[in-house]
Scaffold this motif. Structure first.
Motif, PDB file in Angstrom:
ATOM      1  N   UNK A 139      65.213  49.721  71.763  1.00 55.63           N
ATOM      2  CA  UNK A 139      64.789  49.019  70.480  1.00 55.63           C
ATOM      3  C   UNK A 139      64.858  47.516  70.468  1.00 55.63           C
ATOM      4  N   UNK A 140      65.725  47.346  70.942  1.00 57.37           N
ATOM      5  CA  UNK A 140      66.286  45.708  71.158  1.00 57.37           C
ATOM      6  C   UNK A 140      65.056  44.814  72.122  1.00 57.37           C
ATOM      7  N   UNK A 141      64.856  45.445  73.031  1.00 54.43           N
ATOM      8  CA  UNK A 141      63.903  44.969  74.083  1.00 54.43           C
ATOM      9  C   UNK A 141      62.478  45.012  73.207  1.00 54.43           C
ATOM     10  N   UNK A 142      62.266  45.864  72.763  1.00 52.12           N
ATOM     11  CA  UNK A 142      60.930  45.971  71.820  1.00 52.12           C
ATOM     12  C   UNK A 142      60.857  45.019  70.812  1.00 52.12           C
ATOM     13  N   UNK A 143      62.052  44.760  70.025  1.00 51.83           N
ATOM     14  CA  UNK A 143      61.976  43.621  69.026  1.00 51.83           C
ATOM     15  C   UNK A 143      61.983  42.242  69.543  1.00 51.83           C
ATOM     16  N   UNK A 144      62.725  42.140  70.946  1.00 51.54           N
ATOM     17  CA  UNK A 144      62.591  41.042  71.644  1.00 51.54           C
ATOM     18  C   UNK A 144      61.171  40.429  71.919  1.00 51.54           C
ATOM     19  N   UNK A 145      60.381  41.563  72.318  1.00 49.77           N
ATOM     20  CA  UNK A 145      58.936  41.076  72.530  1.00 49.77           C
ATOM     21  C   UNK A 145      58.264  40.812  71.381  1.00 49.77           C
ATOM     22  N   UNK A 146      58.565  41.227  70.299  1.00 50.57           N
ATOM     23  CA  UNK A 146      58.064  40.804  68.860  1.00 50.57           C
ATOM     24  C   UNK A 146      58.497  39.479  68.635  1.00 50.57           C
ATOM     25  N   UNK A 147      59.508  38.799  68.889  1.00 50.64           N
ATOM     26  CA  UNK A 147      60.012  37.549  68.422  1.00 50.64           C
ATOM     27  C   UNK A 147      59.679  36.609  69.611  1.00 50.64           C
ATOM     28  N   UNK A 148      59.268  37.154  70.757  1.00 47.55           N
ATOM     29  CA  UNK A 148      58.642  36.102  71.824  1.00 47.55           C
ATOM     30  C   UNK A 148      59.792  35.685  72.701  1.00 47.55           C
ATOM     31  N   UNK A 149      60.966  36.395  72.762  1.00 44.24           N
ATOM     32  CA  UNK A 149      62.121  36.183  73.452  1.00 44.24           C
ATOM     33  C   UNK A 149      62.231  36.431  74.932  1.00 44.24           C
ATOM     34  N   UNK A 150      61.222  37.583  74.985  1.00 45.30           N
ATOM     35  CA  UNK A 150      61.196  38.246  76.272  1.00 45.30           C
ATOM     36  C   UNK A 150      59.703  38.479  76.817  1.00 45.30           C
ATOM     37  N   UNK A 151      59.350  38.380  78.215  1.00 47.57           N
ATOM     38  CA  UNK A 151      57.981  38.488  78.602  1.00 47.57           C
ATOM     39  C   UNK A 151      57.939  40.020  78.631  1.00 47.57           C
ATOM     40  N   UNK A 152      56.666  40.491  78.616  1.00 48.43           N
ATOM     41  CA  UNK A 152      56.512  41.796  78.982  1.00 48.43           C
ATOM     42  C   UNK A 152      55.565  41.864  79.996  1.00 48.43           C
ATOM     43  N   UNK A 153      55.292  42.923  80.666  1.00 53.30           N
ATOM     44  CA  UNK A 153      54.323  43.228  81.951  1.00 53.30           C
ATOM     45  C   UNK A 153      53.333  43.373  80.977  1.00 53.30           C
ATOM     46  N   UNK A 154      51.933  43.224  81.960  1.00 49.79           N
ATOM     47  CA  UNK A 154      50.694  43.765  81.364  1.00 49.79           C
ATOM     48  C   UNK A 154      50.522  45.164  81.041  1.00 49.79           C
ATOM     49  N   UNK A 155      51.010  45.783  82.082  1.00 53.83           N
ATOM     50  CA  UNK A 155      51.099  47.277  81.775  1.00 53.83           C
ATOM     51  C   UNK A 155      51.841  47.694  80.316  1.00 53.83           C
ATOM     52  N   UNK A 156      52.951  47.045  80.307  1.00 52.51           N
ATOM     53  CA  UNK A 156      53.722  47.258  78.982  1.00 52.51           C
ATOM     54  C   UNK A 156      52.880  46.870  77.783  1.00 52.51           C
ATOM     55  N   UNK A 157      52.285  45.708  78.031  1.00 51.56           N
ATOM     56  CA  UNK A 157      51.231  45.152  76.712  1.00 51.56           C
ATOM     57  C   UNK A 157      50.206  46.168  76.317  1.00 51.56           C
ATOM     58  N   UNK A 158      49.510  46.609  77.572  1.00 54.43           N
ATOM     59  CA  UNK A 158      48.197  47.442  77.388  1.00 54.43           C
ATOM     60  C   UNK A 158      48.689  48.758  76.650  1.00 54.43           C
ATOM     61  N   UNK A 159      50.115  49.265  77.143  1.00 55.84           N
ATOM     62  CA  UNK A 159      50.628  50.599  76.582  1.00 55.84           C
ATOM     63  C   UNK A 159      50.728  50.536  75.138  1.00 55.84           C
ATOM     64  N   UNK A 160      51.436  49.433  74.568  1.00 56.07           N
ATOM     65  CA  UNK A 160      51.730  48.976  73.319  1.00 56.07           C
ATOM     66  C   UNK A 160      50.490  48.997  72.460  1.00 56.07           C
ATOM     67  N   UNK A 183      53.913  33.525  73.953  1.00 61.57           N
ATOM     68  CA  UNK A 183      54.692  34.895  73.730  1.00 61.57           C
ATOM     69  C   UNK A 183      55.115  35.183  72.106  1.00 61.57           C
ATOM     70  N   UNK A 184      55.553  34.055  71.545  1.00 57.20           N
ATOM     71  CA  UNK A 184      55.935  34.112  70.157  1.00 57.20           C
ATOM     72  C   UNK A 184      54.547  34.584  69.406  1.00 57.20           C
ATOM     73  N   UNK A 185      53.468  33.911  69.489  1.00 54.23           N
ATOM     74  CA  UNK A 185      52.081  34.275  68.946  1.00 54.23           C
ATOM     75  C   UNK A 185      51.780  35.574  69.141  1.00 54.23           C
ATOM     76  N   UNK A 186      51.770  36.171  70.336  1.00 48.12           N
ATOM     77  CA  UNK A 186      51.482  37.551  70.719  1.00 48.12           C
ATOM     78  C   UNK A 186      52.482  38.359  70.088  1.00 48.12           C
ATOM     79  N   UNK A 187      53.888  38.207  70.108  1.00 44.64           N
ATOM     80  CA  UNK A 187      54.797  38.901  69.486  1.00 44.64           C
ATOM     81  C   UNK A 187      54.528  39.019  67.896  1.00 44.64           C
ATOM     82  N   UNK A 188      54.062  38.004  67.532  1.00 42.83           N
ATOM     83  CA  UNK A 188      53.915  38.098  65.828  1.00 42.83           C
ATOM     84  C   UNK A 188      53.011  38.843  65.588  1.00 42.83           C
ATOM     85  N   UNK A 189      51.709  38.989  66.499  1.00 43.69           N
ATOM     86  CA  UNK A 189      50.563  39.676  66.361  1.00 43.69           C
ATOM     87  C   UNK A 189      50.950  41.514  66.560  1.00 43.69           C
ATOM     88  N   UNK A 190      51.709  41.546  67.285  1.00 44.14           N
ATOM     89  CA  UNK A 190      52.166  42.870  67.591  1.00 44.14           C
ATOM     90  C   UNK A 190      53.072  43.469  66.758  1.00 44.14           C
TER      91      UNK A 190
END
Length: 169
Positions: free
Chosen positions: A47-68, A16-23
């Motif tokens: 925006x808080x949810x989006x930023x929590x993806x970027x630091x790896x605090x929150x999991x995202x669905x595959x659908x959300x990941x592909x959309x981003x 999650x952290x590595x993916x968030x960092x890349x995003x």
């Protein structure tokens, strides 16, 4: 759920952290603000949810990941391969025949699986090898009650590179 293995709630934290960092790096390199990215996504997302993806605090669905990934103009599969490389997750290859005969009592769940799934089944020679990527190694370690590094060490001792390379090549 019946028959499920207890799972560490943070088993995927590194990914999650590595993916968030890349995003985050992609978003910033394209000069896109978090609010702008949020506005291009299909449903309400703070925006808080989006930023929590970027630091790896929150999991995202595959659908959300592909959309981003689509909004940022990057191939989702390629990005996952980059994350895998970032983590240095080189797979461990083990001969099924060796794993199915191990006498190590802590590897019993893997021994049983290898014997049932791989030994004695007519398959191409490459199928005689079992690939333990990072995720598989984490789950297998939990199943065996071992630390992932300890399991990796035990598995690496089962297959030297020359014999495994000969089987896959």
């Amino acid at each position: 759920m019946a028959g499920s293995v207890n799972q560490d709630p943070d088993f995927d934290a590194d990914h999650r952290r590595a993916l968030g960092k890349r995003l985050r790096e992609l978003r910033l390199s394209r000069g896109v603000k978090a609010e702008e990215l949020r506005d291009q996504l299909h449903d309400d997302l703070c925006v808080g949810t989006l930023l929590s993806y970027e630091v790896g605090d929150r999991r995202m669905t595959v659908q959300r990941y592909v959309e981003i990934c689509k909004v940022l103009g990057v191939n989702a599969s390629v990005l996952l391969e980059q994350v895998d490389r970032d983590l240095g997750a080189a797979p461990i290859w083990v001969r099924a025949s060796l794993l199915s005969k191990t006498r190590d009592p802590q590897l019993r769940p893997l021994r049983t699986w290898a014997a049932a799934r791989h030994v004695g089944v007519p398959v191409p020679s490459a199928r005689r090898l079992i690939e333990f990527d990072r995720r598989t190694l984490l789950f297998a370690a939990q199943l065996c009650g071992l630390d992932p590094e300890e399991l990796a060490s035990r598995l690496q001792g089962m297959c030297d590179k020359r014999s495994c390379a000969a089987e896959t090549g």
